[in-house]
Design a protein around this motif. Structure first.
Motif, PDB file in Angstrom:
ATOM      1  N   ALA A  18       0.556  -1.361   0.072  1.00 32.45           N
ATOM      2  CA  ALA A  18       0.167  -0.097  -0.002  1.00 32.45           C
ATOM      3  C   ALA A  18       0.850   1.134   0.151  1.00 32.45           C
ATOM      4  CB  ALA A  18      -1.045   0.009   1.187  1.00 32.45           C
ATOM      5  N   ALA A  19       2.101   1.398   0.937  1.00 29.93           N
ATOM      6  CA  ALA A  19       2.930   2.413   0.736  1.00 29.93           C
ATOM      7  C   ALA A  19       3.237   2.449  -0.419  1.00 29.93           C
ATOM      8  CB  ALA A  19       4.004   2.093   1.911  1.00 29.93           C
ATOM      9  N   LYS A  20       3.934   1.457  -1.074  1.00 30.33           N
ATOM     10  CA  LYS A  20       4.467   1.375  -2.577  1.00 30.33           C
ATOM     11  C   LYS A  20       3.306   2.207  -3.555  1.00 30.33           C
ATOM     12  CE  LYS A  20       5.720  -1.709  -5.760  1.00 30.33           C
ATOM     13  NZ  LYS A  20       6.324  -3.101  -6.025  1.00 30.33           N
ATOM     14  N   ILE A  21       2.117   1.720  -3.391  1.00 29.40           N
ATOM     15  CA  ILE A  21       0.845   2.188  -4.368  1.00 29.40           C
ATOM     16  C   ILE A  21       0.807   3.755  -4.286  1.00 29.40           C
ATOM     17  CG2 ILE A  21      -1.321   2.306  -4.791  1.00 29.40           C
ATOM     18  CD1 ILE A  21      -1.242  -0.946  -4.321  1.00 29.40           C
ATOM     19  N   ALA A  22       0.777   4.164  -3.095  1.00 27.39           N
ATOM     20  CA  ALA A  22       0.755   5.563  -2.381  1.00 27.39           C
ATOM     21  C   ALA A  22       1.925   6.431  -3.019  1.00 27.39           C
ATOM     22  CB  ALA A  22       0.737   5.929  -1.054  1.00 27.39           C
ATOM     23  N   GLU A  23       3.132   5.788  -3.160  1.00 25.37           N
ATOM     24  CA  GLU A  23       4.122   6.786  -3.517  1.00 25.37           C
ATOM     25  C   GLU A  23       3.932   6.661  -5.119  1.00 25.37           C
ATOM     26  OE1 GLU A  23       6.527   8.414  -1.846  1.00 25.37           O
ATOM     27  OE2 GLU A  23       5.610   8.054  -0.241  1.00 25.37           O
ATOM     28  N   ARG A  24       3.458   5.872  -5.845  1.00 20.89           N
ATOM     29  CA  ARG A  24       3.408   5.743  -7.247  1.00 20.89           C
ATOM     30  C   ARG A  24       2.382   6.804  -7.725  1.00 20.89           C
ATOM     31  NH1 ARG A  24       3.539  -0.133 -10.178  1.00 20.89           N
ATOM     32  NH2 ARG A  24       3.959   1.569 -11.964  1.00 20.89           N
ATOM     33  N   ILE A  25       1.315   6.720  -6.880  1.00 22.89           N
ATOM     34  CA  ILE A  25       0.157   7.637  -7.263  1.00 22.89           C
ATOM     35  C   ILE A  25       0.575   9.164  -7.044  1.00 22.89           C
ATOM     36  CG2 ILE A  25      -2.191   8.571  -6.099  1.00 22.89           C
ATOM     37  CD1 ILE A  25      -2.800   5.782  -5.674  1.00 22.89           C
ATOM     38  N   ARG A  42      -3.896   9.627  -9.865  1.00 22.81           N
ATOM     39  CA  ARG A  42      -4.700   8.633  -9.677  1.00 22.81           C
ATOM     40  C   ARG A  42      -4.883   7.822 -11.086  1.00 22.81           C
ATOM     41  NH1 ARG A  42     -10.036   7.500  -9.795  1.00 22.81           N
ATOM     42  NH2 ARG A  42     -10.898   5.951  -8.444  1.00 22.81           N
ATOM     43  N   ASP A  43      -5.197   8.603 -12.001  1.00 24.85           N
ATOM     44  CA  ASP A  43      -5.439   7.957 -13.574  1.00 24.85           C
ATOM     45  C   ASP A  43      -4.435   7.512 -13.930  1.00 24.85           C
ATOM     46  OD1 ASP A  43      -8.284   8.857 -12.989  1.00 24.85           O
ATOM     47  OD2 ASP A  43      -7.810  10.833 -14.316  1.00 24.85           O
ATOM     48  N   GLY A  44      -3.453   8.109 -13.850  1.00 26.16           N
ATOM     49  CA  GLY A  44      -2.120   7.686 -14.327  1.00 26.16           C
ATOM     50  C   GLY A  44      -1.790   6.248 -13.852  1.00 26.16           C
ATOM     51  N   TYR A  45      -1.886   6.083 -12.509  1.00 21.16           N
ATOM     52  CA  TYR A  45      -1.348   4.971 -11.763  1.00 21.16           C
ATOM     53  C   TYR A  45      -2.339   3.811 -12.291  1.00 21.16           C
ATOM     54  CZ  TYR A  45      -1.317   1.283  -8.260  1.00 21.16           C
ATOM     55  OH  TYR A  45      -1.420  -0.059  -7.702  1.00 21.16           O
ATOM     56  N   LEU A  46      -3.581   4.081 -12.374  1.00 27.00           N
ATOM     57  CA  LEU A  46      -4.489   2.966 -12.934  1.00 27.00           C
ATOM     58  C   LEU A  46      -4.483   2.679 -14.132  1.00 27.00           C
ATOM     59  CD1 LEU A  46      -8.013   4.535 -11.351  1.00 27.00           C
ATOM     60  CD2 LEU A  46      -6.772   2.769 -10.539  1.00 27.00           C
ATOM     61  N   LYS A  47      -3.951   3.343 -15.097  1.00 25.08           N
ATOM     62  CA  LYS A  47      -3.863   3.217 -16.457  1.00 25.08           C
ATOM     63  C   LYS A  47      -2.452   2.279 -16.655  1.00 25.08           C
ATOM     64  CE  LYS A  47      -5.831   6.935 -18.999  1.00 25.08           C
ATOM     65  NZ  LYS A  47      -5.401   8.257 -19.575  1.00 25.08           N
ATOM     66  N   GLN A  48      -1.507   2.856 -15.823  1.00 24.52           N
ATOM     67  CA  GLN A  48      -0.217   1.858 -15.803  1.00 24.52           C
ATOM     68  C   GLN A  48      -0.365   0.602 -14.783  1.00 24.52           C
ATOM     69  OE1 GLN A  48       3.009   2.770 -16.838  1.00 24.52           O
ATOM     70  NE2 GLN A  48       3.237   0.442 -16.676  1.00 24.52           N
ATOM     71  N   TYR A  49      -1.119   0.350 -14.128  1.00 23.99           N
ATOM     72  CA  TYR A  49      -1.951  -0.978 -13.333  1.00 23.99           C
ATOM     73  C   TYR A  49      -2.452  -1.703 -14.365  1.00 23.99           C
ATOM     74  CZ  TYR A  49      -3.986  -4.151 -10.220  1.00 23.99           C
ATOM     75  OH  TYR A  49      -4.575  -5.334  -9.673  1.00 23.99           O
TER      76      TYR A  49
END
Length: 308
Positions: free
Chosen positions: A269-276, A281-288
């Motif tokens: 979760a900490a890693k996801i928060a840093e990527r966001i 948020r949209d960029g992270y979801l697209k990359q995911y």
């Protein structure tokens, strides 16, 4: 010429001479048998006591015979051999007596096999007193030169060693429960030492006077055994404890596994928060979606020409 009477008289005198000679020879042979000297031969682990006991001498102590010796003494004298090496009194199966039974601190009757080792005090004067007071009474002297004791020896030990041993074991056992004696090797070792410390005093109480006829005690006790019913209950209890401990260990392992999983998820979760923070948020979801093999860029109808 000799008459018949003279011949008969001479024959009678000759017969008397022959008879008298025969009697003399018989007496001489008897004297030789009676006067034949006695001998004793001691083994390497034996000593002997020499007593005069001839036809014309009083029964009286003379001297001691050391080990590995042969001596010749007066006719009719007696010799009594005793062991000078360590003796073992074995109690248990195939031993000198049956196992010793006792009662533990918590009232459970148990039995134990073992060995009580000791030395007979063979100082000459002390051994003479032992023989006069005890050994001669039980015929406890050795009956051969091969180191074997006599039936009288074992009979004597049943009084002067066996009974004190029973008392020592019974007293020492009052300090420990049957589970401690049966399952804890440290307790068993201390119990064995407690028995050993009591032996000299208890053996001494069996003897009149201050003489130490038995010395250098050593005690070896096997694992004491409770009755079969108690043993079965103890085994069942131990198995139940083992199962409970196994369940506790399994539960503890599951807790640790769950805690480890929580830590993994927290890290993720900490890693996801840093990527966001970096991608939005949209960029992270697209990359995911891209990382999972999905296409985040689906076609829409907003770009189609719908007019005439």
């Amino acid at each position: 010429m000799p008459t018949t009477t003279d011949i008969t008289s001479r024959a009678g005198r000759a017969g008397k001479v022959v008879l008298g000679a025969g009697v003399v020879v018989a007496v001489l042979l008897g004297v030789l048998v009676v006067a034949r000297p006695t001998t004793v031969s001691t083994g390497p682990d034996q000593v002997a006591l020499h007593y005069s006991d001839g036809a014309f001498t009083p029964r009286r102590f003379q001297d001691c015979v050391s080990s590995s010796s042969r001596t010749w003494d007066g006719p009719g004298d007696k010799h009594y051999a005793y062991p000078s090496s360590q003796r073992n009194y074995v109690f248990g199966e195939m031993g000198d007596r049956e196992p010793v039974t006792f009662v533990s601190k918590d009232g459970i009757e148990m039995s134990v096999d073992g060995v009580a080792a000791f030395l007979l005090n063979t100082d000459c004067e002390t051994l003479r007193k032992f023989h006069d007071l005890i050994g001669n009474r039980y015929a406890a002297y050795m009956d051969s030169a091969d180191g074997n004791g006599s039936a009288g020896w074992l009979s004597m030990l049943s009084v002067y060693i066996s009974r004190p041993l029973e008392t020592a074991i019974d007293r020492a056992s009052q300090n420990y429960t049957y589970t401690e004696l049966y399952t804890d090797p440290n307790v068993k070792a201390q119990w064995e030492q407690d028995v050993l410390e009591q032996m000299p005093d208890l053996v001494g109480r069996q003897i009149d006077g201050d003489e130490e006829f038995f010395t250098n005690f050593a005690i070896t006790l096997q694992k004491p055994v409770p009755p079969e019913s108690v043993k079965a209950a103890l085994v069942a209890q131990q198995e139940a404890v083992a199962r409970a401990k196994a369940k506790e260990a399994e539960a503890a392992a599951q807790v640790k596994a769950a805690q480890a999983q929580v830590e993994v998820e927290r890290a993720e979760a900490a890693k996801i928060a840093e990527r966001i923070k970096v991608l939005g948020r949209d960029g992270y979801l697209k990359q995911y979606a891209i990382d999972k093999g999905l296409n985040p860029y689906q076609p829409t109808t907003s770009g189609l020409i719908t007019g005439p």
